[in-house]
Design an enzyme around this catalytic site. Structure first.
Site, PDB file in Angstrom:
ATOM      1  N   GLU A 273       7.564  -0.802   3.891  1.00  9.38           N
ATOM      2  CA  GLU A 273       6.497  -1.081   2.918  1.00  9.38           C
ATOM      3  C   GLU A 273       5.217  -0.323   3.264  1.00  9.38           C
ATOM      4  OE1 GLU A 273       6.766  -2.283   0.117  1.00  9.38           O
ATOM      5  OE2 GLU A 273       8.666  -3.324   0.203  1.00  9.38           O
TER       6      GLU A 273
ATOM      7  N   TYR B 117      -0.092  -7.283  -0.899  1.00  5.96           N
ATOM      8  CA  TYR B 117       1.149  -6.630  -1.333  1.00  5.96           C
ATOM      9  C   TYR B 117       2.213  -6.654  -0.227  1.00  5.96           C
ATOM     10  CZ  TYR B 117       4.341  -2.731  -2.018  1.00  5.96           C
ATOM     11  OH  TYR B 117       5.465  -1.972  -2.103  1.00  5.96           O
TER      12      TYR B 117
ATOM     13  N   ASP C 202       1.665  -4.147  -6.426  1.00  9.04           N
ATOM     14  CA  ASP C 202       1.018  -2.859  -6.154  1.00  9.04           C
ATOM     15  C   ASP C 202       0.778  -2.154  -7.499  1.00  9.04           C
ATOM     16  OD1 ASP C 202       3.500  -2.014  -6.972  1.00  9.04           O
ATOM     17  OD2 ASP C 202       3.842  -0.657  -5.294  1.00  9.04           O
TER      18      ASP C 202
END
Ligand code: SF4
Length: 388
Positions: A38, A121, A139
């Site tokens: 991520e 996020y 996002d």
């Protein structure tokens, strides 16, 4: 009027089951893998991330290895991804996880948010995928998809718009598959409801529920306030080079010439903090100015050496808020004997350190040794001139 996103869950999950791309962090959804992927995926496409991810987790297979990694090696592993603060924050967080959380990523959304480099996020992605906590992970991709589905002209650059969407999605998160729901929204944004160009609405599993599509306004959404234009900085890049004779024991060849280059460490704070660079000067200099610059270096020195200044062309690098417009020069040093090259090197080192108060370290390296130092992609135009 608020859109009811609960309608899209079933269709999106069904589509995701049959269409999700096969990715290593999906096949092995360990907390560490999800976290690293991520962070890498912020501002970088999946296809580009795959290779970096494999290399990173092979070298640093767990949080302990990440926490203990030497900074130079860590930055080298991140080379090419840019935004080096991210990897520094990864390591800061890894150290905290080792000391305060027994080496395991915390299994609470709120605790995850306390770690350096983890915002809503990433916390949402880890919490929902690893610990099945029903929290959203929003996002820019998810904002675009959601606003199109809702047919909303909200400005997605506003923090309040993101917050509102997080609240709306939190209300409807499916308790059994929160991670898959988050991923399905992201996947739709990556491959169908794409950011640049026309979305592939005819292949979209929620086109019958999408207001933007129904009204034919897909391309007008999302609304974004244009970013401020970037600041342009002009630079002159200096590639100092000298050759050294290396004796060989080989019968066919008695010696070979090796080229050495000068690299300089950047300041600990600011852009590309703490990374190595080719020495640079502010502004675009002419070859004549460079020769004058070198003469200034040699002032009062009685060294017997020659210099050859050769233009290397222009380059450009775009950061998020700044653009570097560069002009490069090779400055080849030649000397009659090995002892004077030592003095020349020393003189250049002293000069650069005195000229540039920010830089604390300079090094002469062989091109092969570049493998050990992170030279940011901003210098890619000139990297090819570093020959063995
Ligand atoms: S129908 Fe088109 S605009 Fe709407 S979500 Fe699907 S791809 Fe995006």
């Amino acid at each position: 009027m608020q859109y009811d996103y609960s309608n899209i869950i079933e269709y999106l999950l069904h589509w995701f089951d049959y269409n999700a791309r096969i990715l290593r962090w999906r096949l092995e959804p360990k907390a560490y893998y999800i976290w690293i992927s991520e962070i890498m995926l912020q501002q970088t496409r999946v296809e580009a991330v795959k290779g970096y991810f494999d290399r990173f987790v092979e070298e640093l297979p767990d949080i302990k290895a990440l926490a203990e990694c030497e900074e130079e090696k860590l930055l080298k592993l991140w080379e090419g991804l840019g935004y080096y603060n991210r990897v520094r924050n990864l390591q800061k967080a890894a150290k905290i996880i080792m000391s305060d959380y027994q080496g395991r990523l915390p299994n609470s959304y709120e605790e995850l948010l306390k770690l350096p480099g983890i915002g809503s996020y990433t916390a949402g992605a880890i919490a929902s995928n690893v610990y099945k906590i029903p929290v959203p992970s929003v996002d820019g991709n998810v904002l675009r998809v959601a606003k199109r589905i809702a047919g909303s002209f909200d400005d997605i650059t506003k923090a309040s718009v993101k917050k509102q969407l997080e609240n709306d999605l939190r209300e409807i998160m499916p308790k059994d598959r929160p991670g898959d729901f988050n991923q399905s929204l992201m996947e739709l944004g990556a491959v169908i409801c794409i950011p640049n160009g026309k979305p592939l609405c005819e292949q979209c599993p929620v086109s019958h529920l999408c207001k933007a599509h129904q009204q034919g306004i897909e391309m007008k959404i999302p609304v974004k306030t244009p970013k401020k234009s970037r600041k342009i900085e002009h630079k002159t890049i200096l590639l100092f080079e000298y050759e050294e004779r290396e004796e060989l024991t080989n019968k066919k060849q008695t010696h070979r010439m090796l080229s050495y280059y000068l690299i300089q460490k950047r300041n600990k704070k600011g852009l590309l903090a703490g990374l190595w660079q080719l020495p640079s000067l502010e502004g675009k200099k002419t070859a004549l100015e460079i020769e004058e610059y070198i003469s200034k270096m040699m002032q009062e020195q009685q060294l017997d050496f020659g210099i050859l200044v050769e233009p290397l062309g222009e380059g450009k690098h775009i950061f998020s808020h700044i653009e570097w417009h560069m002009k490069g020069y090779r400055i080849k040093l030649t000397s009659k004997d090995d002892s004077s090259i030592v003095e020349i090197k020393d003189m250049i080192n002293q000069f650069l350190l005195a000229e540039n108060q920010e830089s604390k370290e300079v090094k002469w390296i062989h091109a092969k040794e570049l493998e050990d130092y992170a030279l940011p992609s901003a210098f890619d135009t000139y990297r090819g001139y570093l020959m063995e």
